[in-house]
Design a protein around this motif. Structure first.
Motif, PDB file in Angstrom:
ATOM      1  N   THR A 168      -1.289  -0.937  -4.056  1.00 34.77           N
ATOM      2  CA  THR A 168      -0.512  -0.708  -5.265  1.00 34.77           C
ATOM      3  C   THR A 168      -0.102  -2.013  -5.942  1.00 34.77           C
ATOM      4  OG1 THR A 168       1.525  -0.572  -3.963  1.00 34.77           O
ATOM      5  CG2 THR A 168       0.391   1.500  -4.460  1.00 34.77           C
ATOM      6  N   LYS A 216       0.849  -1.189   0.000  1.00 38.02           N
ATOM      7  CA  LYS A 216       0.000   0.000   0.000  1.00 38.02           C
ATOM      8  C   LYS A 216       0.883   1.236   0.000  1.00 38.02           C
ATOM      9  CE  LYS A 216      -3.774  -2.272   2.381  1.00 38.02           C
ATOM     10  NZ  LYS A 216      -4.657  -2.287   3.528  1.00 38.02           N
ATOM     11  N   ASP A 217       0.400   2.292  -0.648  1.00 42.61           N
ATOM     12  CA  ASP A 217       1.139   3.547  -0.617  1.00 42.61           C
ATOM     13  C   ASP A 217       0.775   4.312   0.658  1.00 42.61           C
ATOM     14  OD1 ASP A 217      -1.323   4.778  -1.081  1.00 42.61           O
ATOM     15  OD2 ASP A 217      -0.923   5.153  -3.198  1.00 42.61           O
ATOM     16  N   ASN A 218       1.277   5.525   0.785  1.00 45.12           N
ATOM     17  CA  ASN A 218       1.049   6.322   1.998  1.00 45.12           C
ATOM     18  C   ASN A 218      -0.416   6.654   2.242  1.00 45.12           C
ATOM     19  OD1 ASN A 218       3.770   6.284   2.490  1.00 45.12           O
ATOM     20  ND2 ASN A 218       4.157   8.284   1.564  1.00 45.12           N
ATOM     21  N   THR A 219      -1.241   6.609   1.206  1.00 41.53           N
ATOM     22  CA  THR A 219      -2.665   6.915   1.369  1.00 41.53           C
ATOM     23  C   THR A 219      -3.476   5.670   1.733  1.00 41.53           C
ATOM     24  OG1 THR A 219      -3.215   6.520  -0.957  1.00 41.53           O
ATOM     25  CG2 THR A 219      -2.479   8.749  -0.357  1.00 41.53           C
ATOM     26  N   GLY A 220      -2.824   4.506   1.762  1.00 36.52           N
ATOM     27  CA  GLY A 220      -3.532   3.268   2.069  1.00 36.52           C
ATOM     28  C   GLY A 220      -4.093   2.581   0.838  1.00 36.52           C
ATOM     29  N   THR A 221      -3.804   3.110  -0.332  1.00 39.42           N
ATOM     30  CA  THR A 221      -4.279   2.518  -1.575  1.00 39.42           C
ATOM     31  C   THR A 221      -3.402   1.322  -1.948  1.00 39.42           C
ATOM     32  OG1 THR A 221      -5.027   4.682  -2.330  1.00 39.42           O
ATOM     33  CG2 THR A 221      -4.768   2.982  -4.016  1.00 39.42           C
TER      34      THR A 221
END
Length: 156
Positions: free
Chosen positions: A147, A140-145
Motif C-alpha cells: 500500500t 502491506k494490507d491484510n491481503t499482502g498487497t
C-alpha cells in the motif's frame, strides 16, 4: 633514481587506498559511526492536515531531526533522541537489535518500533557506503498487497 621511486610509491599508495575502501563489509559500514535521517519519503503519500505529503522529512520537527542511530557490532541498535526531545517524558535512548539477512540485502530491526524510531522492521538495503545508507520498506494490507513504499536516507 628519485624520479622512479616517487611515482612507484604514489602508485602503491593509490592502489592501497582504492582497495581498502572496497573491502568493508556491510556490517562494518553500518557500525562505523552514528547515523542520522536526512530524507524520508513515502509513496503514494499520506494525508496530513488535509494535504497529501510524500516528503515526510519536511514534516519533521527540530527535536526529530537531531535523532541518531548507533549500530553496534554485537547486534544492538541504539535509537537516541539526541539533544532535543519533543517531550520531557520521551525516552533518551531505546535499545533494539539488528541483523543482516538475505545475503546482506536486508536489514532487520526488532522489536518493530517504526512509529517511535522511524526505521522499518525489515528494510531493503538500497545503498550502503561509508557516507550514506538508503533503506526501503513496504506497508502491506491484510491481503499482502503493498500500500505504501517508504524510503529513508541516513548519513553520518
Amino acid at each position: 633514481m628519485r624520479k622512479i621511486i616517487l611515482p612507484a610509491i604514489c602508485l602503491v599508495l593509490l592502489y592501497a587506498c582504492s582497495k581498502s575502501g572496497s573491502t568493508l563489509s556491510k556490517a562494518e559500514l553500518l557500525t562505523a559511526k552514528p547515523w542520522k535521517i536526512v530524507a524520508d519519503s513515502i509513496l503514494p503519500g499520506r494525508y496530513l492536515n488535509g494535504q497529501l505529503i510524500t516528503d515526510m522529512y519536511s514534516t519533521y520537527k527540530a527535536c526529530e531531526r537531531d535523532n541518531y542511530y548507533v549500530f553496534s557490532k554485537d547486534g544492538t541498535l541504539e535509537a537516541n533522541n539526541g539533544t532535543l526531545k519533543c517531550a520531557p517524558a520521551d525516552y533518551q535512548s531505546l535499545k533494539l537489535t539488528w541483523f543482516l539477512q538475505s545475503g546482506e540485502t536486508k536489514l532487520s530491526i526488532s522489536p518493530d518500533q517504526v512509529f517511535i524510531t522511524g526505521l522499518g522492521s525489515l528494510c531493503d538495503i538500497i545503498e550502503l557506503n561509508a557516507q550514506e545508507m538508503v533503506l526501503r520498506w513496504y506497508d502491506k494490507d491484510n491481503t499482502g498487497t503493498v500500500t505504501r513504499v517508504h524510503t529513508l536516507t541516513l548519513r553520518h
